[in-house]
Design a protein around this motif. Sequence first.
Motif, short mmCIF file in Angstrom:
data_model
loop_
_atom_site.label_atom_id
_atom_site.label_comp_id
_atom_site.label_asym_id
_atom_site.label_seq_id
_atom_site.Cartn_x
_atom_site.Cartn_y
_atom_site.Cartn_z
N ASN A 1 -6.96 -7.49 -0.33
CA ASN A 1 -8.12 -6.64 0.24
C ASN A 1 -7.73 -5.42 1.17
O ASN A 1 -8.18 -4.49 1.02
N ARG B 1 -5.51 -2.67 -0.58
CA ARG B 1 -6.48 -1.83 -1.34
C ARG B 1 -6.92 -0.90 -0.42
O ARG B 1 -7.09 0.35 -0.66
N SER C 1 0.99 -1.20 -0.27
CA SER C 1 -0.03 -0.13 0.07
C SER C 1 0.89 1.24 0.07
O SER C 1 0.51 2.20 -0.66
N ARG D 1 0.10 -1.82 -7.36
CA ARG D 1 -1.27 -1.66 -7.25
C ARG D 1 -1.89 -2.89 -8.20
O ARG D 1 -3.02 -3.24 -7.91
N ARG E 1 -6.75 -10.05 -5.58
CA ARG E 1 -7.95 -9.74 -5.47
C ARG E 1 -8.92 -10.44 -6.49
O ARG E 1 -10.17 -10.90 -6.19
N SER F 1 -4.46 -5.80 -7.19
CA SER F 1 -5.52 -6.41 -8.21
C SER F 1 -5.60 -7.67 -8.77
O SER F 1 -6.81 -8.22 -8.49
N GLU G 1 -5.99 3.52 -0.34
CA GLU G 1 -6.92 4.50 -0.24
C GLU G 1 -7.13 5.45 0.69
O GLU G 1 -7.06 6.64 0.46
#
Length: 366
Positions: free
Chosen positions: A230, A233, A173, A190, A197, A194, A237
């Motif tokens: 998960n 992410r 992250s 990222r 996930r 992804s 953010e």
Amino acid sequence: MTDESDVDRSDAATDGGTDQSKRLESASPAINEQFENIRETRRRRALGWLAGTAVLVFITLQGLAATEFFDDRTNFTWSHFADRMGSYFPRTEYGGVPFLDVGNYWEFIRNNELVYDPDVGGLLFQFPPNAADLYAFVFQELGMFTIFGEAGTTLAMGLVGTILGFPLALLFSVLGSERVTPFPINFIFRGIMSFIRAIPAIIWALIFVALVGLGAAAATLAIGLNTIGNLGRLFVEELEELEEGPIEAMQTTGANKSQIVFFGMLSQVKTSFIAWTLYIFEINVRAAVTVGVIGAGGLGAVVAAQENFRAFSNMMATLFVIFVLIFLVELFSQRLRARLRSDEEKMSWRELVLGFPDRFARSMLK
């Protein structure tokens, strides 16, 4: 006799009244236009909601068709459904009144050691206490989770998976944030998250079976890997929404990149990071049940086995244990997150449990 000041006020009022009416007349078109704009905005908003609702209904109908709800092969056999529910919920009678046969459930839960393993528990619960058995329970049997039987295995899978995935989720992250790593390099990290996930935990578990064999270890590794995607992410953010003030203040003092990340960025989001981690822990316990269905152990494996045997009452007993486990995990997580919030009333566990009836009654009166 008329006072001079009264005359002046009368003249001023007359002049002021004339001037005020002129101002109102001159302002009236602007006010009316503003009101008309408000009414037009409301009309457009109402039309927008109607259009959105119509689109949602249309999409729902398309989805129902795609899922074969309107297919001739889909027949709702309510009588068969009612008979099957009788298999899930066995009944007994007391004085001619039917009741749910809870004893049937409890017998299966106890015989299959879903919530308590007597072999491990016997090392702990004995009188007088035996120091050798206590040592074996803590350091040899490692019985903190296994004492709770299959429920303890499921809980351990979710907890260990969260702990294993947290460090890499934090690292990815930070590296995936554009504040730390410039574009487009940050999208490499990222993209990794992804990709993780995009593949469900149950599929990762099947992949890890080739590494460690079929069992709880494969499920735990799958949950840990899924946590990276998960949780990472959610972390990235949070980092993207940081306040610039503390970061700019540290830059003006000559702080290097690592100092800015640790003291300027992570210090702002540590509370939310803990809250998100607890939330993912809740999800991972549920995932442990799902992954267990493929034979990876825990309560999920028990559900799958009983379903294969068509022992539906036993399967429902296991589902009740799953519900209680998930409820307790969410209760623990929610209260711990509440204590992290500075505006939340702090309560001890004793107050939390014993004061629940009073809080529930007060909430119903509001």
